[in-house]
Design a protein around this motif. Structure first.
Motif, PDB file in Angstrom:
ATOM      1  N   TRP A 167       9.850   1.366  -3.710  1.00 55.60           N
ATOM      2  CA  TRP A 167       8.927   1.558  -4.637  1.00 55.60           C
ATOM      3  C   TRP A 167       8.008   2.891  -4.448  1.00 55.60           C
ATOM      4  CZ3 TRP A 167       8.828  -2.087  -7.828  1.00 55.60           C
ATOM      5  CH2 TRP A 167       9.303  -3.464  -7.534  1.00 55.60           C
TER       6      TRP A 167
ATOM      7  N   LYS B 103       5.423  -8.303 -10.992  1.00 56.79           N
ATOM      8  CA  LYS B 103       6.936  -8.654 -11.017  1.00 56.79           C
ATOM      9  C   LYS B 103       7.114 -10.043 -11.985  1.00 56.79           C
ATOM     10  CE  LYS B 103      10.830  -9.265  -7.821  1.00 56.79           C
ATOM     11  NZ  LYS B 103      11.004  -9.712  -6.433  1.00 56.79           N
TER      12      LYS B 103
ATOM     13  N   LEU C  41       5.934  -2.326 -11.545  1.00 56.86           N
ATOM     14  CA  LEU C  41       7.004  -3.582 -11.880  1.00 56.86           C
ATOM     15  C   LEU C  41       6.473  -4.255 -10.428  1.00 56.86           C
ATOM     16  CD1 LEU C  41       9.820  -1.279 -12.901  1.00 56.86           C
ATOM     17  CD2 LEU C  41       8.586  -3.028 -14.140  1.00 56.86           C
ATOM     18  N   LYS C  42       6.108  -3.910  -9.419  1.00 54.85           N
ATOM     19  CA  LYS C  42       6.173  -4.669  -8.188  1.00 54.85           C
ATOM     20  C   LYS C  42       4.743  -5.625  -8.269  1.00 54.85           C
ATOM     21  CE  LYS C  42       5.326  -4.431  -3.212  1.00 54.85           C
ATOM     22  NZ  LYS C  42       5.259  -3.468  -2.256  1.00 54.85           N
ATOM     23  N   TRP C  43       3.813  -4.947  -8.863  1.00 55.53           N
ATOM     24  CA  TRP C  43       2.487  -5.754  -9.071  1.00 55.53           C
ATOM     25  C   TRP C  43       2.395  -6.921  -9.889  1.00 55.53           C
ATOM     26  CZ3 TRP C  43      -0.226  -0.531  -9.687  1.00 55.53           C
ATOM     27  CH2 TRP C  43      -0.263   0.355  -8.575  1.00 55.53           C
TER      28      TRP C  43
ATOM     29  N   THR D  32      13.307 -12.717  -9.682  1.00 64.29           N
ATOM     30  CA  THR D  32      14.253 -12.083  -8.639  1.00 64.29           C
ATOM     31  C   THR D  32      14.195 -10.463  -8.847  1.00 64.29           C
ATOM     32  OG1 THR D  32      16.430 -12.425  -9.576  1.00 64.29           O
ATOM     33  CG2 THR D  32      15.566 -14.122  -8.259  1.00 64.29           C
ATOM     34  N   ASP D  33      14.681  -9.901  -7.629  1.00 61.64           N
ATOM     35  CA  ASP D  33      14.788  -8.451  -7.823  1.00 61.64           C
ATOM     36  C   ASP D  33      15.833  -8.202  -9.048  1.00 61.64           C
ATOM     37  OD1 ASP D  33      12.779  -7.742  -5.887  1.00 61.64           O
ATOM     38  OD2 ASP D  33      14.252  -7.523  -4.324  1.00 61.64           O
TER      39      ASP D  33
ATOM     40  N   MET E 256      14.651  -8.536 -12.523  1.00 57.96           N
ATOM     41  CA  MET E 256      13.775  -7.220 -12.768  1.00 57.96           C
ATOM     42  C   MET E 256      14.432  -6.182 -12.843  1.00 57.96           C
ATOM     43  SD  MET E 256      10.887  -5.427 -10.426  1.00 57.96           S
ATOM     44  CE  MET E 256      11.894  -5.270  -9.208  1.00 57.96           C
TER      45      MET E 256
END
Length: 107
Positions: A98, A58, A54-56, A64-65, A68
Motif C-alpha cells: 500500500w 476495497k 483501493l484499500k479503504w 478478495t485481493d 481487486m
C-alpha cells in the motif's frame, strides 16, 4: 456532476463530468489515475503497489485481493504494467504493497 477531491497525493484530479459521457469519462479518469502512480507493478519482486484508496474502499473493487487486482487490470490491460499484472494474477504470485497517502494537501 463533479467527482473526486484532490489532484495530488493519491487521488484523481477534480473533473467535471457530463451525464451523456459519464461512463467513458470515468473509465478514462480511472485509467489515468492507475497509470500515473495509483498502481505500480514490479515484475522482479512480484509486488503491486496500490493507492490506499483501493484499500479503504476495497469492497467496491472486489471481495478478495485477486478480485481487486482483476478490477485494476481491467483498466490498465493495454499497458505494459497491465500485462505484467495479469501474469502475476494468473500465477497467483503477487504481493500487495500500500502506497502512502499524502494528506498535506488537506491543510
Amino acid at each position: 456532476a463533479v467527482v473526486s477531491t484532490q489532484s495530488t497525493g493519491g487521488c484523481p484530479p477534480i473533473r467535471v463530468y457530463t451525464a451523456d459521457k459519464l461512463d467513458s469519462q470515468l473509465d478514462r479518469a480511472t485509467k489515468s489515475f492507475l497509470t500515473t502512480g495509483g498502481c505500480i507493478v514490479d515484475r522482479e519482486t512480484h509486488s503491486v503497489s496500490l493507492s490506499p484508496i483501493l484499500k479503504w474502499f476495497k469492497v467496491d473493487f472486489g471481495k478478495t485481493d485477486g478480485e481487486m487486482l482483476q478490477w485494476v487490470c481491467k483498466h490498465i490491460s493495454q499497458t505494459d504494467e497491465g500485462k505484467v499484472l495479469q501474469e502475476l494474477i494468473d500465477t497467483d504470485s503477487f504481493k500487495i504493497v500500500w502506497l502512502d497517502y499524502d494528506w498535506s494537501t488537506n491543510h
